[in-house]
Motif scaffolding. Sequence first.
Motif, PDB file in Angstrom:
ATOM      1  N   LYS A  18       1.015  -0.875  -0.149  1.00 40.65           N
ATOM      2  CA  LYS A  18       0.265  -0.121   0.246  1.00 40.65           C
ATOM      3  C   LYS A  18       0.595   1.234  -0.383  1.00 40.65           C
ATOM      4  CE  LYS A  18      -4.002  -2.192   1.925  1.00 40.65           C
ATOM      5  NZ  LYS A  18      -5.287  -1.524   3.040  1.00 40.65           N
ATOM      6  N   GLN A  19       1.723   1.401   0.058  1.00 37.93           N
ATOM      7  CA  GLN A  19       2.818   2.594   1.111  1.00 37.93           C
ATOM      8  C   GLN A  19       3.812   2.580  -0.857  1.00 37.93           C
ATOM      9  OE1 GLN A  19       5.469   1.897   4.277  1.00 37.93           O
ATOM     10  NE2 GLN A  19       4.356   2.864   5.493  1.00 37.93           N
ATOM     11  N   LEU A  20       4.147   1.396  -1.386  1.00 36.56           N
ATOM     12  CA  LEU A  20       3.949   1.758  -2.594  1.00 36.56           C
ATOM     13  C   LEU A  20       3.889   2.141  -3.688  1.00 36.56           C
ATOM     14  CD1 LEU A  20       6.245  -1.694  -2.826  1.00 36.56           C
ATOM     15  CD2 LEU A  20       7.807   0.402  -2.350  1.00 36.56           C
ATOM     16  N   ILE A  21       2.961   3.183  -4.240  1.00 37.24           N
ATOM     17  CA  ILE A  21       1.693   2.559  -4.498  1.00 37.24           C
ATOM     18  C   ILE A  21       0.639   4.285  -4.274  1.00 37.24           C
ATOM     19  CG2 ILE A  21       1.783   1.288  -6.031  1.00 37.24           C
ATOM     20  CD1 ILE A  21      -0.986   1.192  -3.880  1.00 37.24           C
ATOM     21  N   GLN A  22       0.952   4.574  -3.045  1.00 34.38           N
ATOM     22  CA  GLN A  22      -0.622   4.636  -1.992  1.00 34.38           C
ATOM     23  C   GLN A  22      -0.365   6.299  -3.002  1.00 34.38           C
ATOM     24  OE1 GLN A  22       0.197   5.471   2.132  1.00 34.38           O
ATOM     25  NE2 GLN A  22       2.501   6.526   1.446  1.00 34.38           N
TER      26      GLN A  22
ATOM     27  N   THR B 101       1.516   2.672 -13.778  1.00 38.36           N
ATOM     28  CA  THR B 101       2.489   2.334 -13.440  1.00 38.36           C
ATOM     29  C   THR B 101       2.395   0.912 -13.114  1.00 38.36           C
ATOM     30  OG1 THR B 101       4.474   3.317 -11.900  1.00 38.36           O
ATOM     31  CG2 THR B 101       2.610   2.365 -11.023  1.00 38.36           C
ATOM     32  N   ASN B 102       4.223   0.567 -13.760  1.00 38.26           N
ATOM     33  CA  ASN B 102       4.123  -1.495 -13.684  1.00 38.26           C
ATOM     34  C   ASN B 102       5.659  -0.980 -13.534  1.00 38.26           C
ATOM     35  OD1 ASN B 102       4.736  -3.833 -13.378  1.00 38.26           O
ATOM     36  ND2 ASN B 102       3.239  -3.734 -15.217  1.00 38.26           N
ATOM     37  N   PHE B 103       5.886  -1.683 -11.709  1.00 36.63           N
ATOM     38  CA  PHE B 103       7.046  -2.645 -11.961  1.00 36.63           C
ATOM     39  C   PHE B 103       6.776  -3.544 -10.767  1.00 36.63           C
ATOM     40  CE2 PHE B 103       5.974   0.821  -9.239  1.00 36.63           C
ATOM     41  CZ  PHE B 103       5.890   0.227  -7.273  1.00 36.63           C
TER      42      PHE B 103
ATOM     43  N   GLU C 199      -7.303  -3.793  -5.569  1.00 36.27           N
ATOM     44  CA  GLU C 199      -7.997  -2.512  -5.677  1.00 36.27           C
ATOM     45  C   GLU C 199      -8.660  -2.324  -6.608  1.00 36.27           C
ATOM     46  OE1 GLU C 199      -6.622   2.475  -5.148  1.00 36.27           O
ATOM     47  OE2 GLU C 199      -6.021   0.714  -3.760  1.00 36.27           O
ATOM     48  N   GLY C 200      -9.785  -1.639  -6.410  1.00 37.64           N
ATOM     49  CA  GLY C 200     -10.419  -1.313  -8.262  1.00 37.64           C
ATOM     50  C   GLY C 200     -11.184  -2.309  -8.096  1.00 37.64           C
TER      51      GLY C 200
ATOM     52  N   ARG D  39      -7.637  -2.699 -18.510  1.00 35.97           N
ATOM     53  CA  ARG D  39      -7.796  -1.524 -18.715  1.00 35.97           C
ATOM     54  C   ARG D  39      -8.680  -1.182 -17.424  1.00 35.97           C
ATOM     55  NH1 ARG D  39     -13.610  -2.035 -19.898  1.00 35.97           N
ATOM     56  NH2 ARG D  39     -13.919  -3.625 -21.201  1.00 35.97           N
ATOM     57  N   SER D  40      -9.212  -0.357 -17.203  1.00 37.03           N
ATOM     58  CA  SER D  40     -10.198   0.301 -15.914  1.00 37.03           C
ATOM     59  C   SER D  40     -10.893   2.013 -15.914  1.00 37.03           C
ATOM     60  CB  SER D  40      -8.785   0.148 -13.916  1.00 37.03           C
ATOM     61  OG  SER D  40      -8.212   1.335 -14.173  1.00 37.03           O
ATOM     62  N   ASN D  41     -11.816   1.587 -15.139  1.00 36.88           N
ATOM     63  CA  ASN D  41     -12.753   2.950 -14.560  1.00 36.88           C
ATOM     64  C   ASN D  41     -12.136   3.791 -14.226  1.00 36.88           C
ATOM     65  OD1 ASN D  41     -13.998   1.927 -17.293  1.00 36.88           O
ATOM     66  ND2 ASN D  41     -15.311   1.143 -16.004  1.00 36.88           N
ATOM     67  N   GLU D  42     -11.452   3.034 -13.494  1.00 38.81           N
ATOM     68  CA  GLU D  42     -11.110   3.813 -11.653  1.00 38.81           C
ATOM     69  C   GLU D  42      -9.521   3.568 -11.380  1.00 38.81           C
ATOM     70  OE1 GLU D  42     -13.711   3.132  -8.865  1.00 38.81           O
ATOM     71  OE2 GLU D  42     -13.692   0.749  -9.538  1.00 38.81           O
ATOM     72  N   ARG D  43      -8.864   4.191 -10.586  1.00 42.15           N
ATOM     73  CA  ARG D  43      -7.371   3.991  -9.816  1.00 42.15           C
ATOM     74  C   ARG D  43      -7.709   2.319  -9.680  1.00 42.15           C
ATOM     75  NH1 ARG D  43      -4.360   3.290  -5.120  1.00 42.15           N
ATOM     76  NH2 ARG D  43      -2.536   4.012  -5.341  1.00 42.15           N
ATOM     77  N   THR D  44      -7.148   1.569 -10.285  1.00 37.06           N
ATOM     78  CA  THR D  44      -7.077   0.272 -10.019  1.00 37.06           C
ATOM     79  C   THR D  44      -5.289  -0.519 -10.157  1.00 37.06           C
ATOM     80  OG1 THR D  44      -9.431  -0.561 -11.385  1.00 37.06           O
ATOM     81  CG2 THR D  44      -7.462  -2.101 -10.811  1.00 37.06           C
ATOM     82  N   VAL D  45      -5.285  -1.678  -8.745  1.00 38.66           N
ATOM     83  CA  VAL D  45      -4.669  -1.889  -8.338  1.00 38.66           C
ATOM     84  C   VAL D  45      -3.897  -3.467  -8.404  1.00 38.66           C
ATOM     85  CG1 VAL D  45      -2.608  -2.165  -6.795  1.00 38.66           C
ATOM     86  CG2 VAL D  45      -3.860   0.061  -6.544  1.00 38.66           C
TER      87      VAL D  45
END
Length: 114
Positions: free
Chosen positions: A13-17, A23-25, A60-61, A92-98
């Motif tokens: 969660k902290q890595l992408i908060q 982003t993708n890593f 998430e999402g 793809r997504s319609n909102e922020r998705t993790v």
Amino acid sequence: MQRKGQLEVFNLKQLIQDQTEYTNFIISEVNDHALRIAVINGEFHWHKHEYCDELFYVLEGELFIDLENNKTVSLKPGEIFTIPANTMHRTRSNERTVNLCFEKSSNDINGNNS
């Protein structure tokens, strides 16, 4: 992130908060496989990985995976889906998705990972 053989704790969660753009890593590598984390809000391009399956796990999402046969898979938090090697697809997504993605480390060719 983590190099093979290192002992380190990561908080996903902290890595992408604060990440709102795509982003993708790689977070960690285990033997010849990689664990990636991705944030997506929109579409990634159509592509395929000739020699590598990909397993997606949504944190998430809601992640949509469009497949070459006009089928779309919808994944919500806690759900997984595996795309077989050599299958044309896009995420793809319609909102922020993790999501997390499990794949071979050698799949990172020209940054074409989803």
